[in-house]
Write an enzyme that holds these catalytic residues in place. Structure first.
Site, mmCIF file in Angstrom:
data_model
loop_
_atom_site.group_PDB
_atom_site.id
_atom_site.type_symbol
_atom_site.label_atom_id
_atom_site.label_comp_id
_atom_site.label_asym_id
_atom_site.label_seq_id
_atom_site.Cartn_x
_atom_site.Cartn_y
_atom_site.Cartn_z
ATOM 1 N N CYS A 1 65.699 30.370 5.555
ATOM 2 C CA CYS A 1 65.547 31.643 6.244
ATOM 3 C C CYS A 1 64.837 32.659 5.349
ATOM 4 C CB CYS A 1 66.936 32.126 6.598
ATOM 5 S SG CYS A 1 67.078 33.856 6.860
ATOM 6 N N GLU B 1 60.994 35.955 11.184
ATOM 7 C CA GLU B 1 60.863 34.538 11.523
ATOM 8 C C GLU B 1 61.717 34.225 12.743
ATOM 9 O OE1 GLU B 1 61.701 31.925 8.236
ATOM 10 O OE2 GLU B 1 60.546 33.186 6.862
HETATM 11 C C1 LIG Z 1 70.413 33.304 7.213
HETATM 12 S S1 LIG Z 1 72.067 33.536 7.674
HETATM 13 C C2 LIG Z 1 71.914 34.674 9.041
HETATM 14 C C3 LIG Z 1 73.186 34.989 9.738
HETATM 15 C C4 LIG Z 1 74.217 35.760 8.931
HETATM 16 N N1 LIG Z 1 73.667 36.740 8.098
HETATM 17 C C5 LIG Z 1 75.105 34.804 8.142
HETATM 18 O O1 LIG Z 1 75.039 34.839 6.923
HETATM 19 O O2 LIG Z 1 75.837 34.049 8.790
HETATM 20 C C6 LIG Z 1 72.470 32.009 8.496
HETATM 21 C C7 LIG Z 1 73.009 30.941 7.586
HETATM 22 O O3 LIG Z 1 71.994 30.543 6.668
HETATM 23 C C8 LIG Z 1 72.630 30.184 5.464
HETATM 24 N N2 LIG Z 1 71.697 30.230 4.341
HETATM 25 C C9 LIG Z 1 71.043 31.283 3.850
HETATM 26 N N3 LIG Z 1 70.275 30.930 2.796
HETATM 27 C C10 LIG Z 1 70.472 29.604 2.637
HETATM 28 C C11 LIG Z 1 69.943 28.643 1.709
HETATM 29 N N4 LIG Z 1 69.078 28.990 0.758
HETATM 30 N N5 LIG Z 1 70.335 27.359 1.847
HETATM 31 C C12 LIG Z 1 71.211 26.987 2.821
HETATM 32 N N6 LIG Z 1 71.742 27.858 3.710
HETATM 33 C C13 LIG Z 1 71.374 29.147 3.612
HETATM 34 C C14 LIG Z 1 73.707 31.231 5.352
HETATM 35 O O4 LIG Z 1 74.708 30.809 4.456
HETATM 36 C C15 LIG Z 1 74.206 31.369 6.765
HETATM 37 O O5 LIG Z 1 75.295 30.495 7.007
HETATM 38 S S1 SF4 Z 2 72.949 34.612 4.274
HETATM 39 FE FE1 SF4 Z 2 73.640 36.576 3.434
HETATM 40 S S2 SF4 Z 2 71.777 37.653 2.751
HETATM 41 FE FE2 SF4 Z 2 71.150 35.924 4.075
HETATM 42 S S3 SF4 Z 2 70.965 36.826 6.089
HETATM 43 FE FE3 SF4 Z 2 73.073 36.000 6.009
HETATM 44 S S4 SF4 Z 2 74.284 37.725 5.223
HETATM 45 FE FE4 SF4 Z 2 72.150 38.261 4.848
#
Ligand SMILES: C[S@@+](CC[C@H](N)C(=O)[O-])C[C@H]1O[C@@H](n2cnc3c(N)ncnc32)[C@H](O)[C@@H]1O
Ligand code: SF4
Length: 370
Positions: A331, A92
């Site tokens: 995400c 995505e």
């Molecule tokens: C998808 S992650 C990608 C970058 C990296 N892996 C990280 O965790 O910072 C980016 C942000 O999306 C947040 N995130 C993931 N799943 C989420 C959800 N279901 N609801 C809210 N925030 C979410 C994570 O906590 C993170 O701060």
């Molecule tokens: S929120 Fe956690 S599982 Fe999701 S992309 Fe970031 S590190 Fe990976």
């Protein structure tokens, strides 16, 4: 494909460094490779014949790095792109309001955060540096891009060479301001070693989520075992060096990390730190076996109360709503739906109305904190 492969390919076509750089700049800006000079005539004048003849195939090969399968506009001015990358995988990419784009750095993720859809699958594949850049190219073909956040699928620290190469490329030939490249991570010693050595030093978003080491180990089971205090100290050193604040990310989970205990601990953790706090209300989806079955976001009143309390106690705090929540905004959710069409019909996004996970509608650095 990585940068060295592209350099080799261009060298094989007879490109001199000046030609090579002009072509890479044209590509990163979303222009046709044949427009790498100021006019087509000029390209014809300056590029060797072998290079001119090879440009069409090269353009096709670069296009294949990120092919937009479908576009899903959100009500907030964002758009989620479902993107095919070589090898039959999907990622995505999110076009954010105000000239931002959120890119994916991995297919799946090994950190396995309990609230994240992407973490459900484990790591399936790394996204190469040029596949990351190609997501920006696709965005630029649709709208202007001044900011790139690495907040899509994947943990950038687990694909460091590719992500850092993409950052260098985007911050030089791609023309993106260095602090407008935002590296979002759960935190990893290697990140704090490598980022300061870069020519292009990105902004840092630290996904902290709690002040409690034990809770963090539970929520982020496979993140490096660095405590919130250690992470803040490492982030602080980087923030002071580069001159822009750490963006601390806090996915808000009702009854888990929205309590008064956290509210009291946050100002202590932030005291004297060059940091701002982004509260991200948890974004959930209905459906068995999907991420977040056990989690809820706090209600709006509690979120407002938290922001007020923290602001009063000296923590610059923003609520960061995710982009395009009306189109599977969390995400990895759009991808999950696309991969499970038979299940999709039974699913509904719980949190509609412009809030939730993953790529922020207002990306870090977008607005004044507080
Ligand atoms: C998808 S992650 C990608 C970058 C990296 N892996 C990280 O965790 O910072 C980016 C942000 O999306 C947040 N995130 C993931 N799943 C989420 C959800 N279901 N609801 C809210 N925030 C979410 C994570 O906590 C993170 O701060
Ligand atoms: S929120 Fe956690 S599982 Fe999701 S992309 Fe970031 S590190 Fe990976």
């Amino acid at each position: 494909m990585r940068l060295a492969d592209l350099h080799q390919r261009l060298a094989d076509l007879g490109a001199r460094p000046v030609h090579r750089d002009a072509i890479i700049r044209a590509w990163l800006q979303g222009r046709a490779l044949a427009d790498a000079g100021t006019t087509r005539q000029k390209v014809a004048d300056v590029f060797p014949k072998s290079l001119r003849e090879g440009l069409a195939q090269l353009a096709a090969d670069l296009d294949a790095l990120a092919v937009v399968r479908s576009e899903h506009p959100g009500g907030d001015g964002s758009a989620r792109l479902l993107v095919d990358i070589p090898g039959g995988q999907m990622i995505e990419t999110v076009l954010l309001p105000r000239d931002g784009v959120c890119v994916s750095s991995q297919v799946g993720c090994a950190v396995a955060c309990r609230f994240c859809m992407t973490g459900r699958s484990g790591l399936l594949r790394q996204v190469s540096s040029l596949e990351i850049a190609a997501q920006v190219v696709q965005a630029r073909r649709r709208r202007p891009v001044r900011k790139v956040v690495f907040m899509g699928m994947g943990e950038p620290a687990h694909n460091l060479d590719n992500v850092l190469e993409a950052i260098e490329l985007l911050g030089t030939h791609g023309g993106i301001g260095h602090k407008n490249l935002v590296f979002s991570t759960v935190g990893d010693a290697r990140v704090f070693e490598r980022l300061p050595q870069l020519r292009v030093k990105p902004g840092l978003a630290l996904s902290l989520h709690t002040t409690r080491a034990d809770l963090r180990e539970h929520l982020l089971p496979k993140a490096p075992k660095l405590s919130p205090d250690e992470l803040m100290a490492l982030g602080e050193a980087y923030a002071r060096e580069v001159g822009y604040p750490i963006q601390v990310q806090w996915t808000l989970l009702r009854g888990i990390n929205d309590g008064d205990d956290e509210l009291e601990a946050i100002p202590r953790l932030f005291a004297g730190k060059y940091a701002v706090l982004n509260l991200i209300p948890f974004n959930a989806m209905e459906g068995e076996g999907l991420a977040g079955d056990d989690y809820r976001r706090p209600d709006g009143e509690r979120i407002v109360e938290m922001v007020r309390y923290l602001s009063r106690h000296g923590v610059l705090t923003k609520v960061r709503n995710s982009a395009g929540q009306d189109v599977d905004g969390g995400c990895g959710q759009l991808r999950a739906r696309a991969e499970r069409p038979e299940r999709a019909r039974r699913l509904a996004v719980v949190n509609v109305g412009g809030e939730g996970a993953g790529c922020r509608a207002a990306a870090p650095g977008d607005a004044a904190p507080g």
